[in-house]
Every structure is written in structure tokens, then in C-alpha cells.
Design a protein around this motif. Structure first.
Motif, PDB file in Angstrom:
ATOM      1  N   SER A  86       0.828  -1.192   0.000  1.00 35.35           N
ATOM      2  CA  SER A  86       0.000   0.000   0.000  1.00 35.35           C
ATOM      3  C   SER A  86       0.873   1.256   0.000  1.00 35.35           C
ATOM      4  O   SER A  86       2.096   1.181  -0.014  1.00 35.35           O
ATOM      5  N   ARG A 137      -1.627  -2.055   3.984  1.00 29.73           N
ATOM      6  CA  ARG A 137      -2.130  -0.957   4.802  1.00 29.73           C
ATOM      7  C   ARG A 137      -1.436   0.357   4.433  1.00 29.73           C
ATOM      8  O   ARG A 137      -0.211   0.412   4.362  1.00 29.73           O
ATOM      9  N   GLY A 164       1.496  -5.232   4.987  1.00 22.28           N
ATOM     10  CA  GLY A 164       0.657  -6.005   5.899  1.00 22.28           C
ATOM     11  C   GLY A 164       1.419  -6.847   6.884  1.00 22.28           C
ATOM     12  O   GLY A 164       0.840  -7.693   7.581  1.00 22.28           O
ATOM     13  N   GLY A 218      -5.776  -1.173  13.120  1.00 23.36           N
ATOM     14  CA  GLY A 218      -6.642  -0.585  12.108  1.00 23.36           C
ATOM     15  C   GLY A 218      -6.247  -1.020  10.716  1.00 23.36           C
ATOM     16  O   GLY A 218      -5.362  -1.870  10.539  1.00 23.36           O
ATOM     17  N   ASP A 219      -6.890  -0.421   9.711  1.00 25.13           N
ATOM     18  CA  ASP A 219      -6.545  -0.760   8.327  1.00 25.13           C
ATOM     19  C   ASP A 219      -5.472   0.164   7.778  1.00 25.13           C
ATOM     20  O   ASP A 219      -5.213   0.197   6.582  1.00 25.13           O
ATOM     21  N   GLY A 279     -11.651  -0.778  14.752  1.00 22.76           N
ATOM     22  CA  GLY A 279     -10.798  -0.405  13.624  1.00 22.76           C
ATOM     23  C   GLY A 279     -10.031   0.882  13.802  1.00 22.76           C
ATOM     24  O   GLY A 279      -9.640   1.526  12.829  1.00 22.76           O
ATOM     25  N   LYS A 332      -5.107  -9.866  10.488  1.00 16.72           N
ATOM     26  CA  LYS A 332      -5.082 -10.462   9.156  1.00 16.72           C
ATOM     27  C   LYS A 332      -4.130  -9.678   8.266  1.00 16.72           C
ATOM     28  O   LYS A 332      -4.158  -8.452   8.228  1.00 16.72           O
ATOM     29  N   ARG A 343      -8.983  -2.640  18.182  1.00 17.94           N
ATOM     30  CA  ARG A 343      -9.115  -3.528  17.027  1.00 17.94           C
ATOM     31  C   ARG A 343     -10.587  -3.775  16.685  1.00 17.94           C
ATOM     32  O   ARG A 343     -10.965  -3.851  15.510  1.00 17.94           O
ATOM     33  N   ARG A 400     -11.137   8.347   9.493  1.00 16.75           N
ATOM     34  CA  ARG A 400     -10.290   7.336  10.108  1.00 16.75           C
ATOM     35  C   ARG A 400      -9.674   7.925  11.373  1.00 16.75           C
ATOM     36  O   ARG A 400      -9.398   9.120  11.432  1.00 16.75           O
ATOM     37  N   ALA A 402      -2.829  -7.778   5.385  1.00 19.95           N
ATOM     38  CA  ALA A 402      -3.422  -7.028   4.278  1.00 19.95           C
ATOM     39  C   ALA A 402      -2.637  -5.739   4.102  1.00 19.95           C
ATOM     40  O   ALA A 402      -2.090  -5.192   5.065  1.00 19.95           O
TER      41      ALA A 402
END
Length: 262
Positions: free
Chosen positions: A2, A237, A218, A182-183, A163, A233, A160, A140, A235
Motif C-alpha cells: 500500500s 495498509r 501487511g 486498524g486498516d 478499527g 489479518k 481492534r 479514520r 493485508a
């Protein structure tokens, strides 16, 4: 991987004139210059007072596409004995016109004083007050806590569940929590030293670049203080890294040096 955004705190700082900004550079154009050399700015002024919608719009217009501002939330929201009672102040903060930043609006930073201790019920109530949207714009949130009582699994789980990102702060003064909740990832590098041109030694910058890339992909960097063993998980970010506090005069050089590395 990302996006990795690297920046500084604010853009108006007298010691940067002649060290970061060119000699005789117009002060009214300092934001323009800063936005050409870093990719994000954390705005501290919103902590002390509200701004007009036109001010946020002017900031957005002064920076290029892809640039992002993060905003430090008002002290009237975070410096309270009972956080569960701060709903009105939160609404006032997010409703002051921050949406005028449009797609240049990054996370909101909710920073707590070092004396603020963890109270699960009260803090859980506060997290639930943080709005997901304002005038149709997604919001966010990042939380920076600075008391050792927060270094417990219950706090990590609360963040968590909603988020909200826990800020990782590289600080010699306060304990840190590196758990990703968070994401996106929000890191503040607060231990710069003036003896280094970029605030941090070259090998330290190499290490932060590696960590930033791993966060963005991630991953979970080794060697940081985690409260829980469980990793979220994997992913990609969006990752924010700010050079702030410490030897502030070196912050722009630190940000630019890290940008070169990532």
C-alpha cells in the motif's frame, strides 16, 4: 504494498527558514514548498483551536494531488476526566469544516496526555463516540496513548474491534505499543537528535524504511514492543510516518531521507 506517506508536523517553524526553506522564501508559500518535498503533514494547530472551513479548503488547494493532511484532534476532546462525556466536543471538532480537505483528509490523531490512565469502560465508550463519517466523508482515527497502563490486551482489543489505529511512537520518554489495530498504520518518530543531519543515523533510517515497507505490505516488524502475540489479518495498509518532536529542526531532512529510502 500500500501507499507509504512520510511527513512532518506543521510547516510554520522559524528554524526551518534557511535550513529547509530557501533563504527569503515567502512565508505564505511555505506550505507549497513543504508539500513538494514531503507527502504528508500532521497539523498541530487543530489541537489548540478550531479553524474555518475556508482555511481547510485553502490548505487543500495549496498541495498537489495525492498529498494528505492528518489532524490532531482538539484538546477539549482528549483532556477530559470522563471521556464518555466528550460526544459534543467530538461533534464540534469533526463538524468545523475538516471535510473541505476532501480526499486530502487523512486520519484524525487523538493524542492523550501522559498522565491519562487506561479505564476500559470509559475508553471503550470514547472509542464508540468516534464517527465513521462526517457529511458523507469517511473518517479514520488514530489513538496515541502515553501511559504504561494502556499496554494490556484489553486496550488493543478495544481498538481492534472498532478499527481504530494505535499510534506507534518511537519515544525515549513514553512507552510504546506496536500492535496493528486498524486498516492503516500511524507511526511518529520522536527521538531525532540534532547531531544527525536527518535526525536519525543512516542505519536507523534504513531500519525505519524496512519497517515502513513491511507495515505497508501487511507485515509485523520484529523488535518492536507488542502487547499481544496475535497479529491481525495480513493485508496491505496505508502507512503514515511522521518526523515530529525530538530535534524538530531536522524533521524535514529526516522525512526526505526516508522518502528516498522507500
Amino acid at each position: 504494498m500500500s501507499i507509504i506517506r512520510i511527513g512532518i508536523g506543521g510547516w510554520t517553524y522559524e528554524p526551518w527558514r534557511g535550513t529547509f526553506y530557501p533563504e527569503k522564501w515567502a512565508q505564505k508559500r511555505e506550505l507549497d514548498y513543504a508539500a513538494e518535498h514531503v507527502t504528508a503533514i500532521e497539523i498541530n494547530g487543530t489541537y489548540y483551536g478550531s479553524q474555518k472551513p475556508a482555511t481547510f479548503a485553502s490548505w487543500a488547494a495549496a498541495v498537489p494531488d495525492g498529498f494528505v493532511f492528518t489532524l490532531k484532534a482538539s484538546r477539549y476532546c482528549t483532556n477530559r476526566k470522563v471521556l464518555a462525556e466528550t460526544g459534543e466536543s467530538i461533534a464540534k471538532f469533526v463538524g468545523q469544516g475538516i471535510v473541505e480537505l476532501g480526499d486530502k483528509l487523512g486520519p484524525i490523531l487523538w493524542q492523550f496526555m501522559a498522565t491519562k490512565k487506561f479505564d476500559a469502560d470509559d475508553f471503550g465508550a470514547f472509542l464508540k463516540l468516534l464517527p465513521a463519517k462526517q457529511d458523507g466523508i469517511a473518517l479514520r482515527h488514530a489513538i496515541q496513548v502515553r501511559h504504561e497502563s494502556f499496554a494490556v490486551p484489553e486496550f488493543v482489543a478495544l481498538c481492534r474491534d472498532v478499527g481504530v489505529a494505535i499510534v506507534y511512537a518511537d519515544s525515549a520518554e513514553y512507552p510504546a505499543i506496536a500492535d496493528v489495530t486498524g486498516d492503516f498504520v500511524y507511526a511518529r518518530l520522536e527521538s531525532a537528535e540534532e547531531r544527525f543531519v536527518a535526525g536519525y543515523a543512516p542505519h536507523a533510517l534504513d531500519d525505519w524504511a524496512a519497517k515502513a515497507k513491511l507495515w505497508a505490505a501487511g507485515g509485523r516488524p520484529e523488535g518492536l514492543p507488542y502487547v499481544t502475540e496475535a497479529a491481525p489479518k495480513k493485508a496491505a495498509r496505508e502507512t503514515f510516518v511522521f518526523f515530529i518532536n525530538g530535534a524538530k529542526v531536522r524533521a524535514p531532512q529526516g522525512a526526505m531521507a526516508l522518502i528516498e529510502r522507500v
